[in-house]
Design an enzyme around this catalytic site. Structure first.
Site, PDB file in Angstrom:
ATOM      1  N   ARG A   1       0.853  -1.181   0.000  1.00 56.20           N
ATOM      2  CA  ARG A   1       0.000   0.000   0.000  1.00 56.20           C
ATOM      3  C   ARG A   1       0.886   1.228   0.000  1.00 56.20           C
ATOM      4  O   ARG A   1       2.066   1.165   0.346  1.00 56.20           O
ATOM      5  CB  ARG A   1      -0.927   0.026   1.220  1.00 56.20           C
ATOM      6  CG  ARG A   1      -0.232   0.222   2.567  1.00 56.20           C
ATOM      7  CD  ARG A   1      -1.245   0.141   3.703  1.00 56.20           C
ATOM      8  NE  ARG A   1      -0.637   0.239   5.015  1.00 56.20           N
ATOM      9  CZ  ARG A   1      -0.560   1.363   5.731  1.00 56.20           C
ATOM     10  NH1 ARG A   1      -1.044   2.490   5.235  1.00 56.20           N
ATOM     11  NH2 ARG A   1      -0.013   1.378   6.928  1.00 56.20           N
TER      12      ARG A   1
ATOM     13  N   HIS B   1       5.714   6.326  -2.391  1.00 58.81           N
ATOM     14  CA  HIS B   1       6.738   5.677  -3.219  1.00 58.81           C
ATOM     15  C   HIS B   1       7.889   5.104  -2.384  1.00 58.81           C
ATOM     16  O   HIS B   1       9.009   4.966  -2.854  1.00 58.81           O
ATOM     17  CB  HIS B   1       7.300   6.662  -4.255  1.00 58.81           C
ATOM     18  CG  HIS B   1       6.257   7.508  -4.916  1.00 58.81           C
ATOM     19  ND1 HIS B   1       5.149   6.962  -5.550  1.00 58.81           N
ATOM     20  CD2 HIS B   1       6.137   8.862  -5.025  1.00 58.81           C
ATOM     21  CE1 HIS B   1       4.403   7.948  -6.040  1.00 58.81           C
ATOM     22  NE2 HIS B   1       4.964   9.098  -5.721  1.00 58.81           N
ATOM     23  N   ARG B   2       7.592   4.790  -1.124  1.00 61.61           N
ATOM     24  CA  ARG B   2       8.570   4.238  -0.178  1.00 61.61           C
ATOM     25  C   ARG B   2       9.670   5.237   0.177  1.00 61.61           C
ATOM     26  O   ARG B   2      10.724   4.856   0.689  1.00 61.61           O
ATOM     27  CB  ARG B   2       9.201   2.939  -0.713  1.00 61.61           C
ATOM     28  CG  ARG B   2       8.192   1.800  -0.889  1.00 61.61           C
ATOM     29  CD  ARG B   2       7.535   1.445   0.442  1.00 61.61           C
ATOM     30  NE  ARG B   2       6.685   0.278   0.362  1.00 61.61           N
ATOM     31  CZ  ARG B   2       5.367   0.304   0.106  1.00 61.61           C
ATOM     32  NH1 ARG B   2       4.767   1.466  -0.122  1.00 61.61           N
ATOM     33  NH2 ARG B   2       4.665  -0.794   0.080  1.00 61.61           N
ATOM     34  N   LEU B   3       9.431   6.518  -0.097  1.00 62.63           N
ATOM     35  CA  LEU B   3      10.394   7.550   0.300  1.00 62.63           C
ATOM     36  C   LEU B   3       9.990   8.062   1.681  1.00 62.63           C
ATOM     37  O   LEU B   3       9.504   9.184   1.847  1.00 62.63           O
ATOM     38  CB  LEU B   3      10.415   8.678  -0.747  1.00 62.63           C
ATOM     39  CG  LEU B   3      10.903   8.239  -2.132  1.00 62.63           C
ATOM     40  CD1 LEU B   3      10.783   9.380  -3.121  1.00 62.63           C
ATOM     41  CD2 LEU B   3      12.343   7.731  -2.056  1.00 62.63           C
TER      42      LEU B   3
END
Length: 213
Positions: free
Chosen positions: A8, A190-192
């Site tokens: 997610r 975005h997993r940042l």
């Protein structure tokens, strides 16, 4: 079901340096308050406690945070338990607060120091009677033949202490985790993710640095 397809996005907002308090305890208290108010869990004070035995094997379990002040994070346990025995030989410890619903995590690194008996007794006597009895009944982390055997011991303690206050067991204690580092993690798109680490300095102040996600 493919595990690699379960994912997610984290969209609840970013974390910037100017949003953080200079003191990590103050920052933690603010985040804990928000976690409690979010009502995402019946146990917002639940934390994963990690210890290491004499062979280097780590172990984890979930424990409830019971007090917090400028000295550190407090929890209580049977002193015969696995975590207490491991802390005897290596008092380095890590605490992890996984607040998934608000897309946050906090990791505490530090040393566990035993609490004085007076502090342990004060908390023990504040517990519900059934919890006090359970402390007497359980030889925590040790093998037990059956649930029935455990309940028999519990009922035996219930009869033994039917009248009057239940005394503090001599095998029950508590620890204050004095932090040396505390990481605050906020999920990002975005997993940042945003990660900030507080590191305690020799003079007692805290340095803060951003970490790569």
């Amino acid at each position: 079901m493919k595990l690699e397809d379960i994912r997610r996005e984290y969209t609840q907002g970013g974390l910037q340096r100017d949003m953080l308090a200079d003191d990590p305890i103050v920052q933690f208290e603010a985040w804990l308050k928000q976690a409690v108010e979010a009502k995402f869990s019946d146990d917002p004070t639940a934390m994963v406690v990690a210890t290491v035995d004499e062979t280097g094997q780590p172990s984890q379990r979930i424990v409830l945070l019971k007090h917090l002040d400028e000295n550190g994070f407090v929890f209580f346990t049977n002193t015969g338990s696995r975590k207490a025995q491991e802390l005897k030989t290596n008092n380095k410890i890590s605490l992890h607060f996984p607040w998934h619903a608000i897309e946050r995590q906090v990791i505490v690194y530090g040393e566990a120091k035993p609490l004085p008996t007076s502090a342990v007794a004060k908390y023990f006597l504040s517990r519900p009677k059934e919890s006090q009895l359970a402390a007497w009944a359980s030889q925590q982390s040790r093998p037990v033949s059956s649930r029935q055997a455990l309940m028999q011991t519990f009922n035996s303690m219930k009869s033994k202490f039917a009248k009057g206050d239940i005394p503090l067991p001599d095998f029950w204690g508590g620890y204050c985790v004095e932090p040396t580092k505390i990481e605050f993690w906020q999920g990002g798109e975005h997993r940042l993710h945003d990660r900030f680490m507080y590191v305690k300095q020799a003079d007692g102040s805290w340095a803060i640095e951003r970490l790569n996600p």
